[in-house]
Design an enzyme around this catalytic site. Structure first.
Site: not given
Ligand code: 5GP
Ligand code: ZN
Length: 120
Positions: A106, A108
């Site tokens: 992922h 951010h």
């Protein structure tokens, strides 16, 4: 039938599969973006591939288009959140030593406050 590789015991795969709710802000065939549950800035989104890549360290040949797509989405969302001029921070933690806690790749995307360097 989907060819996307997903794992039942992965939190973010479960968010992709809508088995766990999230505040989704963007979705397409290859990626998903949603609000971080514990925001560290006024804007704190997570942008993930739908396919289960555990860490950036695990990326491989064939992931190029997916990874490029993540950054195209970040660019779009940063614009929508009015962060282009104020600035924004993107972070990928790869591995426990870097602070990764959810082992589904992922990025951010954070903004809406000043950021400092080094990040610690
Ligand atoms: P990491 O430390 O792996 O780079 O980041 C994981 C992020 O996932 C953290 O910022 C954390 O707040 C977020 N997170 C953990 N569990 C959930 C959840 O169930 N839903 C959402 N939306 N975010 C989560
Ligand atoms: Zn996963």
């Amino acid at each position: 039938m989907s060819s996307i590789h997903q794992e039942n015991d992965c939190l973010f795969c479960n968010i992709v599969q809508k088995k766990i709710p999230a505040q989704i802000v963007y979705e397409d065939e290859t990626a998903l973006a949603f609000e971080d549950i514990s925001p560290q800035a006024p804007v704190h989104l997570l942008v993930i591939p739908k396919t289960h890549i555990p860490r950036l360290a695990d990326m491989t040949t064939g992931d190029e288009k997916t990874l490029t797509q993540l950054f195209m989405i970040i660019h779009k969302l940063a614009g929508e959140k009015d962060l282009m001029d104020s600035g924004f921070r993107t972070v990928i933690n790869s591995g426990e030593g870097a602070g990764q806690t959810v082992f589904h790749l992922h990025v951010h995307l954070m903004g809406g406050r000043p950021f400092h360097w080094p990040p610690g």
